[in-house]
Design a protein around this motif. Sequence first.
Motif, PDB file in Angstrom:
ATOM      1  N   PHE A  84       4.011  -4.817   3.406  1.00 48.92           N
ATOM      2  CA  PHE A  84       4.829  -5.958   3.818  1.00 48.92           C
ATOM      3  C   PHE A  84       4.225  -6.640   5.039  1.00 48.92           C
ATOM      4  O   PHE A  84       4.132  -7.866   5.107  1.00 48.92           O
ATOM      5  CB  PHE A  84       6.254  -5.495   4.120  1.00 48.92           C
ATOM      6  CG  PHE A  84       7.213  -6.608   4.461  1.00 48.92           C
ATOM      7  CD1 PHE A  84       7.971  -7.202   3.464  1.00 48.92           C
ATOM      8  CD2 PHE A  84       7.368  -7.050   5.768  1.00 48.92           C
ATOM      9  CE1 PHE A  84       8.862  -8.231   3.763  1.00 48.92           C
ATOM     10  CE2 PHE A  84       8.251  -8.075   6.076  1.00 48.92           C
ATOM     11  CZ  PHE A  84       9.001  -8.668   5.074  1.00 48.92           C
ATOM     12  N   SER A  85       3.814  -5.845   6.012  1.00 51.12           N
ATOM     13  CA  SER A  85       3.212  -6.404   7.225  1.00 51.12           C
ATOM     14  C   SER A  85       1.707  -6.205   7.281  1.00 51.12           C
ATOM     15  O   SER A  85       0.997  -6.981   7.912  1.00 51.12           O
ATOM     16  CB  SER A  85       3.860  -5.790   8.474  1.00 51.12           C
ATOM     17  OG  SER A  85       3.762  -4.378   8.443  1.00 51.12           O
ATOM     18  N   GLU A  86       1.190  -5.170   6.602  1.00 53.38           N
ATOM     19  CA  GLU A  86      -0.242  -4.864   6.671  1.00 53.38           C
ATOM     20  C   GLU A  86      -1.091  -5.751   5.764  1.00 53.38           C
ATOM     21  O   GLU A  86      -2.225  -6.082   6.093  1.00 53.38           O
ATOM     22  CB  GLU A  86      -0.486  -3.402   6.295  1.00 53.38           C
ATOM     23  CG  GLU A  86       0.030  -2.401   7.307  1.00 53.38           C
ATOM     24  CD  GLU A  86      -0.255  -0.979   6.864  1.00 53.38           C
ATOM     25  OE1 GLU A  86      -0.928  -0.783   5.807  1.00 53.38           O
ATOM     26  OE2 GLU A  86       0.191  -0.041   7.557  1.00 53.38           O
ATOM     27  N   ASN A  87      -0.538  -6.112   4.597  1.00 54.25           N
ATOM     28  CA  ASN A  87      -1.325  -6.839   3.602  1.00 54.25           C
ATOM     29  C   ASN A  87      -0.388  -7.657   2.724  1.00 54.25           C
ATOM     30  O   ASN A  87      -0.080  -7.272   1.588  1.00 54.25           O
ATOM     31  CB  ASN A  87      -2.148  -5.861   2.757  1.00 54.25           C
ATOM     32  CG  ASN A  87      -3.173  -6.556   1.877  1.00 54.25           C
ATOM     33  OD1 ASN A  87      -3.061  -7.745   1.597  1.00 54.25           O
ATOM     34  ND2 ASN A  87      -4.159  -5.796   1.427  1.00 54.25           N
ATOM     35  N   SER A  88       0.077  -8.786   3.238  1.00 51.61           N
ATOM     36  CA  SER A  88       1.066  -9.582   2.516  1.00 51.61           C
ATOM     37  C   SER A  88       0.516 -10.157   1.213  1.00 51.61           C
ATOM     38  O   SER A  88       1.262 -10.385   0.259  1.00 51.61           O
ATOM     39  CB  SER A  88       1.606 -10.702   3.403  1.00 51.61           C
ATOM     40  OG  SER A  88       0.568 -11.588   3.787  1.00 51.61           O
ATOM     41  N   GLN A  89      -0.806 -10.395   1.148  1.00 56.37           N
ATOM     42  CA  GLN A  89      -1.396 -10.912  -0.088  1.00 56.37           C
ATOM     43  C   GLN A  89      -1.291  -9.891  -1.209  1.00 56.37           C
ATOM     44  O   GLN A  89      -0.965 -10.229  -2.348  1.00 56.37           O
ATOM     45  CB  GLN A  89      -2.855 -11.301   0.138  1.00 56.37           C
ATOM     46  CG  GLN A  89      -3.026 -12.588   0.941  1.00 56.37           C
ATOM     47  CD  GLN A  89      -4.478 -13.041   0.991  1.00 56.37           C
ATOM     48  OE1 GLN A  89      -5.394 -12.217   0.967  1.00 56.37           O
ATOM     49  NE2 GLN A  89      -4.688 -14.338   1.064  1.00 56.37           N
ATOM     50  N   LEU A  90      -1.550  -8.632  -0.892  1.00 52.61           N
ATOM     51  CA  LEU A  90      -1.392  -7.579  -1.888  1.00 52.61           C
ATOM     52  C   LEU A  90       0.077  -7.401  -2.240  1.00 52.61           C
ATOM     53  O   LEU A  90       0.433  -7.205  -3.412  1.00 52.61           O
ATOM     54  CB  LEU A  90      -1.973  -6.264  -1.360  1.00 52.61           C
ATOM     55  CG  LEU A  90      -1.836  -5.039  -2.274  1.00 52.61           C
ATOM     56  CD1 LEU A  90      -2.511  -5.283  -3.617  1.00 52.61           C
ATOM     57  CD2 LEU A  90      -2.426  -3.808  -1.596  1.00 52.61           C
ATOM     58  N   TYR A  91       0.935  -7.487  -1.235  1.00 51.31           N
ATOM     59  CA  TYR A  91       2.374  -7.292  -1.440  1.00 51.31           C
ATOM     60  C   TYR A  91       2.938  -8.311  -2.430  1.00 51.31           C
ATOM     61  O   TYR A  91       3.847  -7.995  -3.212  1.00 51.31           O
ATOM     62  CB  TYR A  91       3.093  -7.399  -0.096  1.00 51.31           C
ATOM     63  CG  TYR A  91       4.533  -6.945  -0.104  1.00 51.31           C
ATOM     64  CD1 TYR A  91       4.857  -5.581  -0.054  1.00 51.31           C
ATOM     65  CD2 TYR A  91       5.578  -7.860  -0.152  1.00 51.31           C
ATOM     66  CE1 TYR A  91       6.179  -5.156  -0.054  1.00 51.31           C
ATOM     67  CE2 TYR A  91       6.898  -7.444  -0.147  1.00 51.31           C
ATOM     68  CZ  TYR A  91       7.196  -6.091  -0.102  1.00 51.31           C
ATOM     69  OH  TYR A  91       8.510  -5.676  -0.106  1.00 51.31           O
ATOM     70  N   THR A  92       2.418  -9.537  -2.404  1.00 50.91           N
ATOM     71  CA  THR A  92       2.921 -10.601  -3.269  1.00 50.91           C
ATOM     72  C   THR A  92       2.043 -10.832  -4.504  1.00 50.91           C
ATOM     73  O   THR A  92       2.277 -11.779  -5.259  1.00 50.91           O
ATOM     74  CB  THR A  92       3.022 -11.929  -2.496  1.00 50.91           C
ATOM     75  OG1 THR A  92       1.724 -12.275  -1.984  1.00 50.91           O
ATOM     76  CG2 THR A  92       4.003 -11.821  -1.348  1.00 50.91           C
ATOM     77  N   ALA A  93       1.054  -9.973  -4.731  1.00 55.23           N
ATOM     78  CA  ALA A  93       0.117 -10.164  -5.838  1.00 55.23           C
ATOM     79  C   ALA A  93       0.804 -10.036  -7.195  1.00 55.23           C
ATOM     80  O   ALA A  93       1.934  -9.553  -7.303  1.00 55.23           O
ATOM     81  CB  ALA A  93      -1.021  -9.150  -5.735  1.00 55.23           C
ATOM     82  N   ASP A  94       0.100 -10.468  -8.233  1.00 60.28           N
ATOM     83  CA  ASP A  94       0.674 -10.474  -9.580  1.00 60.28           C
ATOM     84  C   ASP A  94       0.922  -9.074 -10.117  1.00 60.28           C
ATOM     85  O   ASP A  94       1.757  -8.892 -11.004  1.00 60.28           O
ATOM     86  CB  ASP A  94      -0.256 -11.223 -10.542  1.00 60.28           C
ATOM     87  CG  ASP A  94      -0.315 -12.716 -10.254  1.00 60.28           C
ATOM     88  OD1 ASP A  94       0.625 -13.228  -9.615  1.00 60.28           O
ATOM     89  OD2 ASP A  94      -1.301 -13.357 -10.670  1.00 60.28           O
ATOM     90  N   GLU A  95       0.193  -8.094  -9.606  1.00 56.95           N
ATOM     91  CA  GLU A  95       0.387  -6.711 -10.033  1.00 56.95           C
ATOM     92  C   GLU A  95       0.935  -5.878  -8.889  1.00 56.95           C
ATOM     93  O   GLU A  95       0.368  -5.879  -7.794  1.00 56.95           O
ATOM     94  CB  GLU A  95      -0.933  -6.112 -10.511  1.00 56.95           C
ATOM     95  CG  GLU A  95      -1.430  -6.638 -11.841  1.00 56.95           C
ATOM     96  CD  GLU A  95      -2.640  -5.853 -12.323  1.00 56.95           C
ATOM     97  OE1 GLU A  95      -2.449  -4.854 -13.049  1.00 56.95           O
ATOM     98  OE2 GLU A  95      -3.761  -6.237 -11.958  1.00 56.95           O
ATOM     99  N   ALA A  96       2.016  -5.186  -9.154  1.00 58.21           N
ATOM    100  CA  ALA A  96       2.613  -4.321  -8.130  1.00 58.21           C
ATOM    101  C   ALA A  96       3.413  -3.218  -8.799  1.00 58.21           C
ATOM    102  O   ALA A  96       3.931  -3.384  -9.913  1.00 58.21           O
ATOM    103  CB  ALA A  96       3.515  -5.127  -7.203  1.00 58.21           C
ATOM    104  N   ALA A  97       3.501  -2.083  -8.121  1.00 56.83           N
ATOM    105  CA  ALA A  97       4.332  -0.987  -8.613  1.00 56.83           C
ATOM    106  C   ALA A  97       5.800  -1.391  -8.550  1.00 56.83           C
ATOM    107  O   ALA A  97       6.202  -2.233  -7.739  1.00 56.83           O
ATOM    108  CB  ALA A  97       4.095   0.260  -7.763  1.00 56.83           C
ATOM    109  N   GLY A  98       6.588  -0.790  -9.410  1.00 56.68           N
ATOM    110  CA  GLY A  98       8.018  -1.078  -9.395  1.00 56.68           C
ATOM    111  C   GLY A  98       8.719  -0.434 -10.575  1.00 56.68           C
ATOM    112  O   GLY A  98       8.103   0.239 -11.409  1.00 56.68           O
ATOM    113  N   VAL A  99      10.010  -0.657 -10.638  1.00 57.86           N
ATOM    114  CA  VAL A  99      10.838  -0.073 -11.687  1.00 57.86           C
ATOM    115  C   VAL A  99      10.668  -0.863 -12.980  1.00 57.86           C
ATOM    116  O   VAL A  99      10.733  -2.095 -12.982  1.00 57.86           O
ATOM    117  CB  VAL A  99      12.313  -0.056 -11.264  1.00 57.86           C
ATOM    118  CG1 VAL A  99      13.202   0.468 -12.396  1.00 57.86           C
ATOM    119  CG2 VAL A  99      12.492   0.799 -10.011  1.00 57.86           C
TER     120      VAL A  99
END
Length: 325
Positions: free
Chosen positions: A215-230
């Motif tokens: 969230f604070s370390e790498n916002s580009q990765l945080y908002t990327a098209d691929e992310a872990a989740g339910v």
Amino acid sequence: MKTRHLFPISLLLLSTSSLASELQVTQTANSGEAKVTTNAMFIEQLSQARTFDLSHSWDENSPIAAVNPSYSMSLNSSHATTRNTFNDAGQLSFSSEIMQFSGHHGGPTIDALGHIGRDGLLYGGVDAIKASADKRGLGRSGVGAELAIDHYPVDLLTNRGVLLDVARFINGDSSPLAKGFDITAAHLEQTAKAQGTTINRGDTVFIRTGWGRYFSENSQLYTADEAAGVGVSGAQYLIDIGARVVGNDTLTFEKRPPIASSPTFQVFPVHMMLLADNGIYMIENLNLEQLATAQQYEFVAVVPPLKIRGATGSPLRVFALATKH
């Protein structure tokens, strides 16, 4: 017979109406059943609770989903410009600000039930178009007001909470789950079993992916098209166990890309399942690192949305209360 010691968290979960009256707790003592009264006991135990802050600091650089409007905040008055506003020889000064934000800004943020519809319907079969016909907010048209965030249930402001640290269960350490990791029912069930965590119907369930650090370390990765989740399977598990509020440490709660192809093509299927189909509140952008480090898997979850009439969501300052070890 041995004395049964009361677990303080059970006292923290008393309803607001209970707090207004005398608290009565029954303890088993050698001499039999004895009643211990008073709010003083409740207040004393509450003051001894450990508080876990589950929120991020939020500013103009914080990650925002592309579908949401931009955030801004600026001071419209400063201490340099307000001295002597009241002709008091410059004693008093003040500052104030103007903020522009959405109910879906915040670290964390909560979705109201009326945020998402399926096939033109909101939770309970409410007509989505009619509910949002008045631009002043959900339900201002006279339809669907109960689905706005100002109708968030009072009994969920404080609720029994559990943390499922899926990242630790899968990886064996605190590192985040991989991009696009789909959290299934099996992952959630096995994580709970490995932790020795019991989930009760009506609980608030938080799920750690480890992505909160981005969230604070790498916002580009945080908002990327691929992310872990339910994923869909994991969402069905949360429905089946009777969770009333769910949340995790990602931008969208569900895994990204948020697409399902079965039985038909769907975008944000988990949002539709939880919010529109089952009336389960969803929290995104939680900060679960401190809670996970402490391995505090059961706690009192305090979730206070802003009571804004007609809002489709709200920023939160979420925290957890637990006994000190």
